[in-house]
Motif scaffolding. Structure first.
Motif, short mmCIF file in Angstrom:
data_model
loop_
_atom_site.label_atom_id
_atom_site.label_comp_id
_atom_site.label_asym_id
_atom_site.label_seq_id
_atom_site.Cartn_x
_atom_site.Cartn_y
_atom_site.Cartn_z
N MET A 1 0.85 -1.17 0.00
CA MET A 1 0.00 0.00 0.00
C MET A 1 0.89 1.23 0.00
O MET A 1 1.84 1.32 0.76
N SER A 2 0.60 2.16 -0.85
CA SER A 2 1.39 3.38 -0.93
C SER A 2 1.06 4.29 0.25
O SER A 2 -0.04 4.25 0.79
N PRO A 3 2.02 5.14 0.65
CA PRO A 3 1.77 6.03 1.78
C PRO A 3 0.61 6.99 1.54
O PRO A 3 0.00 7.47 2.47
N SER A 4 0.30 7.27 0.26
CA SER A 4 -0.78 8.21 -0.01
C SER A 4 -2.16 7.56 0.07
O SER A 4 -3.17 8.25 0.01
N THR A 5 -2.21 6.23 0.17
CA THR A 5 -3.48 5.53 0.24
C THR A 5 -3.88 5.37 1.70
O THR A 5 -3.23 4.66 2.45
N SER A 6 -4.94 6.05 2.08
CA SER A 6 -5.39 5.91 3.46
C SER A 6 -6.61 5.01 3.51
O SER A 6 -7.35 4.89 2.54
N ARG A 7 -6.80 4.39 4.65
CA ARG A 7 -7.93 3.49 4.84
C ARG A 7 -9.22 4.29 4.85
O ARG A 7 -9.37 5.23 5.61
N PRO A 8 -10.18 3.90 4.00
CA PRO A 8 -11.44 4.65 3.96
C PRO A 8 -12.30 4.36 5.20
O PRO A 8 -12.16 3.32 5.85
N THR A 9 -13.19 5.28 5.47
CA THR A 9 -14.11 5.15 6.59
C THR A 9 -14.95 3.89 6.47
O THR A 9 -15.29 3.27 7.48
N THR A 10 -15.26 3.49 5.24
CA THR A 10 -16.09 2.30 5.04
C THR A 10 -15.42 1.05 5.60
O THR A 10 -16.06 0.23 6.26
N VAL A 11 -14.12 0.91 5.37
CA VAL A 11 -13.38 -0.25 5.87
C VAL A 11 -13.24 -0.16 7.39
O VAL A 11 -13.43 -1.16 8.10
N THR A 12 -12.96 1.03 7.89
CA THR A 12 -12.83 1.22 9.34
C THR A 12 -14.16 0.91 10.04
O THR A 12 -14.18 0.23 11.07
N ALA A 13 -15.27 1.37 9.48
CA ALA A 13 -16.59 1.10 10.08
C ALA A 13 -16.89 -0.39 10.08
O ALA A 13 -17.35 -0.94 11.09
N ALA A 14 -16.63 -1.06 8.95
CA ALA A 14 -16.86 -2.51 8.88
C ALA A 14 -16.01 -3.23 9.92
O ALA A 14 -16.49 -4.14 10.61
N ILE A 114 -29.13 -8.11 9.10
CA ILE A 114 -29.07 -6.71 8.65
C ILE A 114 -27.66 -6.16 8.86
O ILE A 114 -27.10 -5.50 7.97
N ILE A 115 -27.07 -6.46 9.99
CA ILE A 115 -25.70 -6.02 10.27
C ILE A 115 -24.74 -6.64 9.26
O ILE A 115 -23.83 -5.98 8.75
N SER A 116 -24.94 -7.92 8.94
CA SER A 116 -24.10 -8.58 7.94
C SER A 116 -24.20 -7.91 6.59
O SER A 116 -23.19 -7.70 5.91
N VAL A 117 -25.40 -7.56 6.18
CA VAL A 117 -25.59 -6.87 4.90
C VAL A 117 -24.87 -5.52 4.92
O VAL A 117 -24.19 -5.15 3.95
N VAL A 118 -24.97 -4.79 6.02
CA VAL A 118 -24.29 -3.50 6.15
C VAL A 118 -22.78 -3.69 6.00
O VAL A 118 -22.11 -2.95 5.26
N VAL A 119 -22.23 -4.69 6.68
CA VAL A 119 -20.79 -4.96 6.61
C VAL A 119 -20.38 -5.30 5.18
O VAL A 119 -19.39 -4.78 4.66
N ILE A 120 -21.15 -6.16 4.53
CA ILE A 120 -20.82 -6.54 3.15
C ILE A 120 -20.83 -5.32 2.23
O ILE A 120 -19.91 -5.11 1.43
N VAL A 121 -21.85 -4.48 2.37
CA VAL A 121 -21.93 -3.28 1.54
C VAL A 121 -20.73 -2.37 1.81
O VAL A 121 -20.07 -1.88 0.88
N LEU A 122 -20.41 -2.17 3.09
CA LEU A 122 -19.26 -1.32 3.44
C LEU A 122 -17.96 -1.84 2.83
O LEU A 122 -17.11 -1.06 2.40
N LEU A 123 -17.81 -3.15 2.78
CA LEU A 123 -16.57 -3.73 2.27
C LEU A 123 -16.47 -3.72 0.74
O LEU A 123 -15.39 -3.91 0.19
N TRP A 124 -17.61 -3.50 0.06
CA TRP A 124 -17.59 -3.61 -1.40
C TRP A 124 -17.99 -2.32 -2.13
O TRP A 124 -18.15 -2.33 -3.34
N VAL A 125 -18.15 -1.21 -1.41
CA VAL A 125 -18.42 0.06 -2.10
C VAL A 125 -17.13 0.55 -2.76
O VAL A 125 -16.03 0.05 -2.50
N ASP A 130 -11.31 0.62 -4.03
CA ASP A 130 -10.10 1.37 -4.35
C ASP A 130 -9.00 1.07 -3.34
O ASP A 130 -7.84 0.90 -3.70
N TYR A 131 -9.37 1.02 -2.07
CA TYR A 131 -8.40 0.75 -0.99
C TYR A 131 -7.79 -0.63 -1.16
O TYR A 131 -6.56 -0.79 -1.09
#
Length: 136
Positions: A1-14, A114-125, A130-131
């Motif tokens: 991972m390059s230094p300019s690539t930061s972890r998106p909120t979606t991955v952190t939330a999941a 429902i939580i599982s669906v939210v996690v799956i969506v967060l991981l695949w947006v 891009d991350y």
């Protein structure tokens, strides 16, 4: 991972949603083990869906569950670090959890689905895609 690539909120939330689930699973496992220890001293068994379980079985099951939780934690950490294989493993496990509802629907099961669906969506947006692509 390059230094300019930061972890998106979606991955952190999941990640944190799944960590909360892991903590709840750990609490359940501790209750299972302590119940098993309490039952191991006597000839008492617990009946669940027509099957009887003694303290030893409950303790052994709890120990196995702790090992599984540690493996899950490792996979979560790899997912958070951008490993696509870990994202795929988590997605498969979440889908299997949703499919387990076919065995019987409960309020907690619906909430978990429902939580599982939210996690799956967060991981695949797009931001997550891009991350993971940049981390490869």
């Amino acid at each position: 991972m390059s230094p300019s690539t930061s972890r998106p909120t979606t991955v952190t939330a999941a990640f944190w949603i799944l960590i909360v689930g892991l903590i709840l699973d750990l609490i359940t496992t501790i209750v299972l083990i302590t119940t098993g220890i309490a039952l191991a001293g006597g000839a008492v068994e617990v009946e669940v869906d027509g099957a009887s379980f003694g303290g030893g079985v409950m303790i052994a099951t709890g120990v196995i569950l702790i090992v599984i939780l540690l493996i899950e934690l490792l996979v979560l950490r790899k997912m958070r670090a951008g490993r696509n294989w870990a994202r795929i493993v988590i997605t498969v496990l979440e889908v299997l959890g949703i499919l387990s509802l076919l065995g019987g629907v409960s309020t907690l099961g619906i909430i978990a689905a429902i939580i599982s669906v939210v996690v799956i969506v967060l991981l695949w947006v797009r931001q997550s895609n891009d991350y993971f692509r940049a981390s490869a």
